[in-house]
Design a protein around this motif. Structure first.
Motif, PDB file in Angstrom:
ATOM      1  N   ILE A 148      -1.281   3.061   4.556  1.00  0.00           N
ATOM      2  CA  ILE A 148      -0.780   2.343   5.724  1.00  0.00           C
ATOM      3  C   ILE A 148      -1.087   3.126   6.994  1.00  0.00           C
ATOM      4  O   ILE A 148      -1.507   2.565   8.012  1.00  0.00           O
ATOM      5  CB  ILE A 148       0.729   2.085   5.580  1.00  0.00           C
ATOM      6  N   ALA A 149      -0.890   4.443   6.938  1.00  0.00           N
ATOM      7  CA  ALA A 149      -1.209   5.271   8.104  1.00  0.00           C
ATOM      8  C   ALA A 149      -2.689   5.165   8.444  1.00  0.00           C
ATOM      9  O   ALA A 149      -3.073   5.028   9.617  1.00  0.00           O
ATOM     10  CB  ALA A 149      -0.814   6.720   7.831  1.00  0.00           C
ATOM     11  N   MET A 198       0.846  -1.187   0.000  1.00  0.00           N
ATOM     12  CA  MET A 198       0.000   0.000   0.000  1.00  0.00           C
ATOM     13  C   MET A 198       0.885   1.241   0.000  1.00  0.00           C
ATOM     14  O   MET A 198       2.055   1.177   0.366  1.00  0.00           O
ATOM     15  CB  MET A 198      -0.899  -0.001   1.246  1.00  0.00           C
ATOM     16  N   ASP A 199       0.309   2.358  -0.398  1.00  0.00           N
ATOM     17  CA  ASP A 199       1.061   3.604  -0.299  1.00  0.00           C
ATOM     18  C   ASP A 199       1.116   4.038   1.169  1.00  0.00           C
ATOM     19  O   ASP A 199       0.372   3.545   2.025  1.00  0.00           O
ATOM     20  CB  ASP A 199       0.394   4.691  -1.146  1.00  0.00           C
ATOM     21  N   ALA A 200       2.011   4.955   1.476  1.00  0.00           N
ATOM     22  CA  ALA A 200       2.280   5.325   2.866  1.00  0.00           C
ATOM     23  C   ALA A 200       1.037   5.875   3.565  1.00  0.00           C
ATOM     24  O   ALA A 200       0.780   5.569   4.733  1.00  0.00           O
ATOM     25  CB  ALA A 200       3.417   6.339   2.918  1.00  0.00           C
ATOM     26  N   ARG A 201       0.234   6.677   2.865  1.00  0.00           N
ATOM     27  CA  ARG A 201      -0.959   7.240   3.514  1.00  0.00           C
ATOM     28  C   ARG A 201      -1.982   6.153   3.829  1.00  0.00           C
ATOM     29  O   ARG A 201      -2.643   6.189   4.870  1.00  0.00           O
ATOM     30  CB  ARG A 201      -1.581   8.309   2.620  1.00  0.00           C
ATOM     31  N   GLY A 222      -6.970   0.581  13.509  1.00  0.00           N
ATOM     32  CA  GLY A 222      -6.805  -0.678  14.223  1.00  0.00           C
ATOM     33  C   GLY A 222      -6.412  -1.855  13.366  1.00  0.00           C
ATOM     34  O   GLY A 222      -6.666  -3.006  13.740  1.00  0.00           O
ATOM     35  N   GLY A 223      -5.788  -1.614  12.212  1.00  0.00           N
ATOM     36  CA  GLY A 223      -5.345  -2.705  11.367  1.00  0.00           C
ATOM     37  C   GLY A 223      -6.323  -3.094  10.285  1.00  0.00           C
ATOM     38  O   GLY A 223      -6.040  -3.964   9.476  1.00  0.00           O
ATOM     39  N   ARG A 224      -7.492  -2.457  10.249  1.00  0.00           N
ATOM     40  CA  ARG A 224      -8.453  -2.730   9.176  1.00  0.00           C
ATOM     41  C   ARG A 224      -7.983  -2.008   7.920  1.00  0.00           C
ATOM     42  O   ARG A 224      -7.705  -0.805   7.950  1.00  0.00           O
ATOM     43  CB  ARG A 224      -9.853  -2.246   9.568  1.00  0.00           C
ATOM     44  N   LEU A 225      -7.874  -2.735   6.808  1.00  0.00           N
ATOM     45  CA  LEU A 225      -7.377  -2.131   5.574  1.00  0.00           C
ATOM     46  C   LEU A 225      -8.222  -0.915   5.212  1.00  0.00           C
ATOM     47  O   LEU A 225      -9.444  -1.005   5.063  1.00  0.00           O
ATOM     48  CB  LEU A 225      -7.400  -3.144   4.441  1.00  0.00           C
TER      49      LEU A 225
END
Length: 371
Positions: free
Chosen positions: A66-67, A61-64, A73-76
């Motif tokens: 991922i942020a 994924m792109d950095a944003r 909470g880890g949900r895509l």
């Protein structure tokens, strides 16, 4: 404070480095899932291969994004679902030790020897590395006449990254982009050596039970001690079969340019390699890796003129004694279709420590012998 919050949420932050080239961004644990951002993604560079029993998955994924995923909470979560952060000024510096306490194992002085190490399905130990025998008969498994041969050509990255903890499986990719027949040729020589050693009761054994995790790794085709001894006799080692090892070598005009990956050398050794022959080495680093894996970094003057080709045989009598004596030039015999061609191989500038490492079989063996 943003980096600390991301790390507390599970992100791994690394400085810019030459890591993604060989999957050093960490392949996830077995049965794990991770999201990550890297500048490149060749096939399986950051992940694994479920078809080979490696049940781990990666979402790039792109950095944003991922942020956004970390904040949720880890949900895509897509980047456009990330609210604009409030403007912050004058954020005071704080140090959160808890970020490291939850991520870094601090086991010094707290050994628990009764707890077995857990190995994933793709972690294997190194095969045993025999010491340098008294004599060597080497078969040319590859001959490369490109002006320069890179470490990425000696062992590719990308598709191999998830095998970097499995030396036997990783070796199957050696020279796959440059000479796909190399592995088979090297294995043929290795099969003869294994048959010879087995007949003498010296068959290499795994260093530990962890090797049982490795996929089956067998030399190409069946071989017998009789075949090995017949080859040795035909190449001038009659009566010395018990003291003469069989292996392979790679010839390249100028090998070793590019990255520092030691796998460019270790994969050759796992396949039974004992030497490289070159007009010169592109980097001291690659030459050093050859030595550390117990391989002889030979120099051959007018290398192109000899026309070395796969299948050529190289007889190195009394190679162990020559190395112990500190010789920098060694007589050898090139055997090709019954013709015997004398040649002189060089080991210029080879130090005493380097010689002792090759004599021991590799750097691991060398240190194991130290008091």
């Amino acid at each position: 404070g943003v980096a600390a919050r991301l790390m507390a949420a599970g992100a791994v932050l690394k400085t810019a480095f030459c890591g993604p080239c060989f999957g050093a961004g960490d392949v996830p644990a077995d049965m794990a899932f991770s999201i990550r951002h890297t500048t490149r993604n060749f096939p399986n560079r950051e992940g694994s291969k479920p078809v080979d029993g490696q049940m781990s998955y990666v979402a790039l994924m792109d950095a944003r994004s991922i942020a956004a995923t970390a904040l949720h909470g880890g949900r895509l979560t897509a980047a456009d679902d990330l609210p604009e952060p409030p403007a912050e000024t004058d954020v005071p510096y704080t140090y959160d030790r808890g970020v490291y306490a939850t991520r870094v194992y601090r086991g010094f002085g707290k050994a628990v020897p009764e707890t077995p190490l857990l190995f994933g399905p793709n972690i294997a130990d190194w095969p045993e590395m025999p010491a340098l025998p008294e004599n060597l008969l080497l078969v040319a498994a590859a001959a490369i006449y490109d002006p320069v041969t890179t470490t990425d050509e000696l062992i590719p990255s990308g598709e191999t990254s998830s095998y970097r903890s499995n030396p036997l499986k990783l070796a199957e990719f050696a020279l796959s982009r440059k000479d796909p027949a190399y592995v088979g040729r090297a294995k043929n020589a290795l099969a003869l050596e294994e048959a010879r050693r087995t007949a003498l009761g010296r068959a290499p054994t795994p260093r530990s039970a962890a090797a049982a995790c490795a996929p089956a790794f067998s030399a190409a085709g069946a071989a017998t001690a009789e075949e090995a001894n017949a080859l040795l006799g035909a190449c001038g080692f009659e009566g010395q079969e018990a003291r003469t090892g069989i292996g392979s070598f790679v010839f390249a005009l100028r090998p070793g340019d590019g990255s520092a990956r030691e796998q460019a050398a270790s994969c050759q050794k796992v396949l039974g390699g004992w030497a490289n022959i070159a007009a010169e080495y592109a980097t001291k680093r690659y030459r050093g890796n050859l030595v550390n894996w117990g391989m002889l970094p030979f120099i051959l003057q007018d290398a192109a003129g000899f026309g070395l080709a796969p299948g050529d045989r190289l007889a190195l009598p009394a190679i162990r004694q020559a190395l112990m004596s500190g010789l920098e030039t060694l007589p050898a015999t090139l055997i090709r279709e019954g013709e015997r061609i004398p040649l002189t191989l060089g080991l210029p500038g080879m130090t005493r420590d380097e010689r002792d490492i090759v004599l021991a079989g590799c750097l691991m063996n060398y240190y194991a012998q130290q008091p």
